[in-house]
Structures are given as structure tokens and as C-alpha cells.
Design an enzyme around this catalytic site. Sequence first.
Site, PDB file in Angstrom:
ATOM      1  CB  SER A  82       1.548   8.494   4.325  1.00  0.00           C
ATOM      2  OG  SER A  82       1.644   7.147   4.723  1.00  0.00           O
ATOM      3  CG  HIS A 112      -1.395   6.308   2.900  1.00  0.00           C
ATOM      4  ND1 HIS A 112      -0.124   6.432   2.386  1.00  0.00           N
ATOM      5  CD2 HIS A 112      -2.238   6.448   1.841  1.00  0.00           C
ATOM      6  CE1 HIS A 112      -0.194   6.646   1.090  1.00  0.00           C
ATOM      7  NE2 HIS A 112      -1.463   6.680   0.733  1.00  0.00           N
ATOM      8  CG  ASP A 117      -0.213   7.405  -2.782  1.00  0.00           C
ATOM      9  OD1 ASP A 117      -0.449   7.574  -3.994  1.00  0.00           O
ATOM     10  OD2 ASP A 117      -1.108   7.281  -1.927  1.00  0.00           O
TER      11      ASP A 117
END
Length: 355
Positions: free
Chosen positions: A175, A202, A295
Amino acid sequence: MSIRVLLVEDSPIAMMVLKRILSSSPEIEIVGTARTGREGLDLIPRIQPDVICTDYFMPQMNGLEFTSHVMVDYPLPILVVSASVQEDDPKRIFQLLEAGAVDILPKPKAGLDPDNVVLTQALINKVKILSGVKVFRKKRSQLGRSQPLADRRPQPPLLSATRSSNFKIIAVGASTGGPLALQQLFMGLPKEFPWPIVCVQHISEGFLQGLLDWLMTTCGVSIEIAQADRKPQPGKIYFPPERQHLTINEYGRFVYLQAQPEDIHCPAVTTLFSSVAKFYGRKTIGILLSGMGRDGADGMKSIVEAGGLTIAQDEATSVVFGMPRAAIELDAAHQVLPIGAIAPAILELVNPVDQ
């Protein structure tokens, strides 16, 4: 204690709107403003900001030059807020990330609006996130070219039980801070890499293809968007399309899943990791890189429970240690390695040493 922000923006209107938006948060204090990168550099040692927000196009010194100088002289987390970083020119975005910017927030094409709730929340959230980010000082010799993050410390060997395992796939999640980490990881892999790699990063909508194009400038392994109903092939790196979860079904083929209203991230790392673990089991390697939140942590746990091998990027080389830390706290990381050591560790597993 408030987050001290320096704003670097040459448009008086944009400056006014940015000040209004950020001042609406009681946790943020604007401690300085500058209309050029050169003015911003002069201010930094005097006002000692925690976070810098800068435009891209400015007189005397643009945002890219400014970012490069900051990361050499006064390394601080930088958020680029500009109408000049849009999905139709992704090259500029990744040049900024290479120079050391931590994140990018494109200005709406219709212009900044202090009453835009989505923009206001996004800007405030990003500044709050960046206030906790640790950045790395760049050497002048590094400017304008990619350099692996070196780590000379001796590394523990991978688990001896895994050295003779017949791995079949690598799953990677990242991310905030991930693009540079992915670049460092992929740069270390040979063109004829023997396993497929599936990856979730992400990233803001509209910028995925730009990320792939940028990664391909330094990566020898082929990179592409995964196609539904096809099997992952050796020597290829796959990413999901935007706003679709990527999974592997019971036949080993790619399947897209639609985003649900409750999803925090789509595509999600854990969704990918869990499906890979279910199909490939102990033949899976999971890698979780720099990123905010958690995540991927539960997905890493699924890989561990399936008998696979997992690696988390270490705190020292992570821009944001949230996702790797969450996996470590779940006992879901067999190894914690600096980013520069992950590709060499993987290559050891390609040619296992008999124990």
C-alpha cells in the site's frame, strides 16, 4: 500535539483553499507557506514542519526539483497536491515517488473546492498518515535513478524445511510506500523467473496502468493485468484490474470479484492471499510490503496455516510499517527482511540448497 504543515503553492486561490481545508482539522497547524520550491527550502530549517504539501508546477523550482532537494537536505514526508498529477500523465507521478514523495493527491480537474467533503477528508487523512511516516535521506548520487535500499546486516537463513519445498507461486501485497518497494523487489528478479507472481497494490483509481508502465522500465519480468479465466504463467507478474478483487478459483484460474459496499480496499490483499493459499497451499510464498492498516495480515495467516512461506518487509525500510506489523503481530511472518534482501532470499528458494 498538532501536526505542523508547510504549504508550497504558487496559486493564491489554491493556497487559500488548502489553508481553509487543513485548518478545519484541530490536529493540523499550518506553520508556513511558500509560493516556490526555493522559498519552501529556505523555510524548512526555520519552521521545522512535520509534513510538506506541495504543488507541481511553480516558478523558480517545480515540485519535482523541490522534492529531490528536500529528500537530500531535510528528509520529510511530502504530499504532492496538484492538478498536474492526473491519470493521463502517470509518468510524472512515479518520478515524484522516485524522488521521495510519499503520496500524491490529484487536484480535481474542476478545481479545489473547500466544500468538497470527499476532497477535504482525503487531504486531512493523508496529512495525518504522513505525519507518522518515516522517510529516508537520499544521496545526491541517487537522484534521477533507481537504487536498491542497501542493508549490509547479516540475514538469518530461511527455514530449512522450506528450502526443499517445491514452490509454485508468489503473492505480494503493498500500500503506501509500496510502489518503490515493488520496484526494488522486482528489480532483483531475473527475466526468466520460474514462478508467477500475483500482486495487489493499493493505488488511486486511474493510476494502475501508469504504475505498471513505470515498473516495467526497471523490471525484467513481464508485468500485466490478470485476465479472468486464465491460469497464472511462470515468468509473469499479474495485477488485478481497478476496482476488482482478484482471486484464484478451485481450477487455478483467475476470477474477478466485484467490490462490496463494506470493502475498505478493492482490490484487497487478503482476498488474493486467501484464495492463493487455498489453491496452492504449501507451495505459496506470501510477501507483505510497506503499507498503512492491516490489509494482507489475515491473508498471510492463511498462507501460514496452509503450510506456505511468508516474508514481511522490515520496519527500517518500510515507509509505513502498518501492514507488515499487523502480520508480524499475528505470527504470520516467517521472516522479516529489509526490502533489499527479499529478492535474494527468493532466489535462494529458486535454487534450493540441499540440507
